[in-house]
Write an enzyme that holds these catalytic residues in place. Sequence first.
Site, PDB file in Angstrom:
ATOM      1  N   ASP A  23      42.811  30.727  48.488  1.00 40.83           N
ATOM      2  CA  ASP A  23      44.173  30.582  48.994  1.00 40.83           C
ATOM      3  C   ASP A  23      44.435  29.110  49.325  1.00 40.83           C
ATOM      4  OD1 ASP A  23      46.574  30.752  50.293  1.00 40.83           O
ATOM      5  OD2 ASP A  23      45.778  31.774  52.076  1.00 40.83           O
ATOM      6  N   ASN A  25      47.724  27.945  50.105  1.00 34.12           N
ATOM      7  CA  ASN A  25      48.904  27.712  50.956  1.00 34.12           C
ATOM      8  C   ASN A  25      48.873  28.501  52.265  1.00 34.12           C
ATOM      9  OD1 ASN A  25      49.450  30.256  50.117  1.00 34.12           O
ATOM     10  ND2 ASN A  25      51.506  29.855  49.320  1.00 34.12           N
ATOM     11  N   ASP A  27      48.506  31.781  53.139  1.00 37.23           N
ATOM     12  CA  ASP A  27      49.168  33.065  53.407  1.00 37.23           C
ATOM     13  C   ASP A  27      48.233  34.259  53.215  1.00 37.23           C
ATOM     14  OD1 ASP A  27      48.896  33.087  50.690  1.00 37.23           O
ATOM     15  OD2 ASP A  27      51.013  33.431  50.231  1.00 37.23           O
ATOM     16  N   ASP A  31      45.865  31.656  45.142  1.00 36.64           N
ATOM     17  CA  ASP A  31      46.993  31.097  44.390  1.00 36.64           C
ATOM     18  C   ASP A  31      46.549  29.912  43.524  1.00 36.64           C
ATOM     19  OD1 ASP A  31      46.637  29.027  46.233  1.00 36.64           O
ATOM     20  OD2 ASP A  31      48.096  29.899  47.613  1.00 36.64           O
ATOM     21  N   ASP A 100      45.617  36.023  30.093  1.00 33.73           N
ATOM     22  CA  ASP A 100      45.502  37.448  29.805  1.00 33.73           C
ATOM     23  C   ASP A 100      46.782  37.889  29.123  1.00 33.73           C
ATOM     24  OD1 ASP A 100      44.597  40.212  30.112  1.00 33.73           O
ATOM     25  OD2 ASP A 100      43.368  39.425  31.750  1.00 33.73           O
ATOM     26  N   ASP A 196      44.323  42.482  26.513  1.00 33.79           N
ATOM     27  CA  ASP A 196      44.044  43.688  27.302  1.00 33.79           C
ATOM     28  C   ASP A 196      44.144  44.964  26.464  1.00 33.79           C
ATOM     29  OD1 ASP A 196      43.841  44.639  30.191  1.00 33.79           O
ATOM     30  OD2 ASP A 196      45.608  45.747  29.548  1.00 33.79           O
ATOM     31  N   GLU A 250      39.834  42.959  24.566  1.00 31.45           N
ATOM     32  CA  GLU A 250      39.094  43.955  25.337  1.00 31.45           C
ATOM     33  C   GLU A 250      39.144  45.253  24.531  1.00 31.45           C
ATOM     34  OE1 GLU A 250      39.328  46.217  29.655  1.00 31.45           O
ATOM     35  OE2 GLU A 250      41.074  45.985  28.394  1.00 31.45           O
ATOM     36  N   HIS A 322      36.674  42.061  36.678  1.00 33.88           N
ATOM     37  CA  HIS A 322      37.471  42.668  37.750  1.00 33.88           C
ATOM     38  C   HIS A 322      37.558  44.190  37.648  1.00 33.88           C
ATOM     39  CE1 HIS A 322      39.868  42.467  34.217  1.00 33.88           C
ATOM     40  NE2 HIS A 322      40.766  43.261  34.764  1.00 33.88           N
ATOM     41  N   ASP A 323      36.984  44.774  36.594  1.00 35.08           N
ATOM     42  CA  ASP A 323      37.060  46.226  36.412  1.00 35.08           C
ATOM     43  C   ASP A 323      35.775  46.951  36.772  1.00 35.08           C
ATOM     44  OD1 ASP A 323      39.663  46.277  35.540  1.00 35.08           O
ATOM     45  OD2 ASP A 323      39.124  46.043  33.427  1.00 35.08           O
TER      46      ASP A 323
HETATM   47  C1  NOJ Z   1      42.185  46.633  31.391  1.00 35.18           C
HETATM   48  C2  NOJ Z   1      42.248  45.715  32.571  1.00 35.18           C
HETATM   49  O1  NOJ Z   1      41.112  44.909  32.571  1.00 35.18           O
HETATM   50  C3  NOJ Z   1      42.381  46.587  33.798  1.00 35.18           C
HETATM   51  O2  NOJ Z   1      42.227  45.871  34.977  1.00 35.18           O
HETATM   52  C4  NOJ Z   1      43.706  47.278  33.734  1.00 35.18           C
HETATM   53  O3  NOJ Z   1      43.807  48.213  34.792  1.00 35.18           O
HETATM   54  C5  NOJ Z   1      43.909  48.009  32.420  1.00 35.18           C
HETATM   55  N1  NOJ Z   1      43.438  47.283  31.278  1.00 35.18           N
HETATM   56  C6  NOJ Z   1      45.358  48.273  32.201  1.00 35.18           C
HETATM   57  O4  NOJ Z   1      46.028  47.067  31.940  1.00 35.18           O
END
Ligand code: NOJ
Length: 548
Positions: A23, A25, A27, A31, A100, A196, A250, A322-323
Site C-alpha cells: 500500500d 497511499n 488506505d 496499489d 492479465d 485467463d 492459463e 493467487h488461485d
Molecule cells: C482464473 C483466475 O486465475 C481466477 O482467479 C479467476 O477466479 C478465474 N480465472 C475467473 O476469471
Amino acid sequence: MNKKTDWYKPMAFYQIWIRSFKDGNGDGIGDLKGVYEKLEYIKSLNVDGIWFSPIYPSPKADFGYDISDYTDIDPEYGTLDDFKKVLDKAHLLGLKIIMDLVINHTSDEHKWFKESRKGKDNPYSDYYIWRDKPNNWDSILEGKAWEYDESRGQYYLHLFAKKQPDLNMDNPKVREEVKNILRFWMDLGVDGFREDVINFISKKEGLPDGLPFLPVINGIPYYKDGPHIHEYMREFRGVCEERGCMQVGEGPFTTLPTALKYLYGPEKSLDMMFSFDHMMADCFYTEYLHRPFKLSRYKKALTKWQKGLEGKAWNALYIENHDHPRIISRYGDERYRYESGSSLAASYLFLKGTPFIYQGQEIGMTNIRLKNIENYADVSSKNNFYRFNLKDSLERRLKRIHFSSRDSSRTPMQWTGGKYAGFSTHRPWFFINKNYRDVNVESEEKNEQSLLNFYRKCLKLRKQSRTLLFGSYREYFPADEKIYMYERSFKDVHYLIICSFSKHTADFKLPGGLKGVRMEQVLCNYSGVRAQFTLAPYEARVMRYRKP
Ligand code: NOJ
C-alpha cells in the site's frame, strides 16, 4: 533462440496480486504507488518481468477477474498515469510487464452487459450468452451457471461467479473488442499477456447438458477447447505477433496433447501455457478435494510436461499463484519452512521453461486458518463451504477451507515485523498472517541463509547457465517417494538437482551412469560439509559436472 520472438525464454517473472502487495497511499489496500516503491526489490530477486493480476476497474466480486472497464486502472489502485510511471521505471530497470487478459467474461457492471441486458434489440445484445432455458451446467465459483435477468427476461451464462457473465466469442464484434484491448495495452508499451481461462472461450453450439456425475465442472466437455478456439486464438495471435508480444495462457484441466495444439504447429497461438497437473499432487481437481501429498504424483506431472514439450514448445513453470493455497503448507512442512520452501524452489526453478514466482512465495509465506467462514473474502471459498458436504460438521467443512482457500495466498505481503507487517500504515483490507514477525522480507534480507536469498541464488544460477536454460531434462528414480532427482544436460555440461521432500534424513544413490563422475556442488540449502549420500530434512543440492 530468436531474440524477437523468444525473449521470454531465459527470463523469470514475478506475479503481483496488487491488492495485497504494497500500500503506497495509506488506505490499507495495495496499489501502483506501492508497486513503484518496490520495483528495485523485485529486480533484486533476479527476475526479469512482472505479471500483474488484473488492475482494471472492477466491482471485485472476484477481485479483479470481473472487469468493468478494460482500458483503465481501478481507482483503488491508482490511475493510468501511475501505471505509466510503473511501466517506465520497470523498463528502465530491465523488467518486462505483462497484463492479465480476462476475456472469457466481464463484470455484470461492464457497460456492454448493462446494455445487453436491456433487451434483444440493442447493439450489445449478442455480446453475451443468453438463453430462454438454462442447461444443467454448474458454475466454477458460485452455484449454477445460469442467472435469470428480469430486464432481459432471459438467463445469462456465467461459468464463474454470478457477477461474471460469459462473453459470446462467436460474435465477431466481441473479438474485435478483444483485439482493441490488446492494441490499447501494447500501444502503452506492455510486453505481453497472461490469458485467463483461455481454453474456455469457445463454447459448443447448442450448449448441451453436461455430465451428471461431475459437480462444478460438469459442462467442461462443452466449453473447454471448444469448436472455434484455435480460429479465435489465431486472430488474437495475429495482433500480438506483429509486435513481438508474449502470450501465456492459463489452461485449466488442459492435457498435454490439447496444450500442444495451442503451443506448437500451424495453429500455434500461445507461447506458453500454465498447466495444472503438478498442482494436483495433494488434491483431485480442486484443492477442496484434498488427498495426502504424494511426491511421485508431483514428479510424474512435471516429467510428463518436460518430456512432452521437449523440442516443440516451452513450459510455464510455477508452484504458487493467487488461485492456490501456499505451497509450503501443501507440499512442504510449515515446521521446516525454510528447508521445505527451498527444496520446493529447487524442484521447479531448474526445470526447462520460464519460472513464475508469486508474491510472498520467495519469503515462504504460509496458509491462514480463519475461525469463521464469514471472515473469508473469496467467493469460491464461500461457495465450497455453503454448497458441498453440508452433512459434515461445521468444523470439518471449515477445515476443508483451511486446506483449500485461495485467500491463503491473498493475505497482505509481509514486508517487516512491524505494524501491519510493513504492508500499510493503515489497517489492511484483509487479515495478515500471524507469523509476520518471523516471516518477512526485512528479516530475510539480513539472513544470508534465508529463503529469500535462496530464491535469488537459484534465479541467478539459472540465468547464468545455458544448460539450466536450454538443456535437456532427465528424471532419475521416479518411484522414490522422498527424493526428486533430475538432470539437465547441454553439450558436455550437466547439472544434477537432488531435492528431498522428507522431514527425516534420506539416503540416496547416484544413477548407474553417474557413479564415479566428479561433481562440484554449486548450490545447497544447508551450509557446512554435507554427508555424501545422505540428505538432511528437505535438503536440496545442485551439482555440476562434465561427462567425457
Ligand atoms: C482464473 C483466475 O486465475 C481466477 O482467479 C479467476 O477466479 C478465474 N480465472 C475467473 O476469471
